[in-house]
Motif scaffolding. Structure first.
Motif: not given
Length: 125
Positions: A47-48, A82, A84-86, A88-90
């Motif tokens: 994840v991000q 995707y 850009t959210v910590c 969230a999938a990368d």
């Protein structure tokens, strides 16, 4: 003289035929058909912001432990966008090159044909 010419023509004709293998299928039996390979992928589950997920080496081990030959491997990205959210999938994937006749066995382990992700790219690990 005529007998000499007929003999010469016959000799040349027979020589042109060569003394090749009398059973061509026997020669082909010794040759193996070239092995075809296919690329499969699996999401790393990272994840991000925090990364994580399954490493490329662990994915390779999943395949080799199941008796599937890994010919090459690379890190990749699925090519999707995707937000850009910590957390969230990368879109990170592991890409493995395997013999085509073992792709179904890889599928049973959660790997899918890379052709399912036409926008996917190989990226540095």
């Amino acid at each position: 003289m005529r007998i000499f010419l007929v003999s010469l023509v016959t000799l040349v004709t027979l020589a042109a035929c060569g003394g090749g293998n009398e059973n061509p299928s026997a020669a082909n039996a010794d040759q193996k058909a070239p092995q075809t390979n296919t690329s499969v992928y699996k999401y790393a589950g990272s994840v991000q912001c925090t990364g994580g997920g399954t490493s490329l080496a662990a994915m390779e081990r999943q395949l080799t432990d199941a008796g599937i030959q890994v010919l090459a491997s690379a890190c990749g990205a699925d090519g999707k966008l995707y937000p850009t959210v910590c957390g969230a999938a990368d879109g990170r994937i592991g890409i493995m090159e395997v013999p085509a006749d073992q792709a179904q066995a890889a599928s049973a382990l959660g790997f899918a044909p890379l052709s399912n992700l036409p926008e996917a790219t190989r990226v540095p690990c």
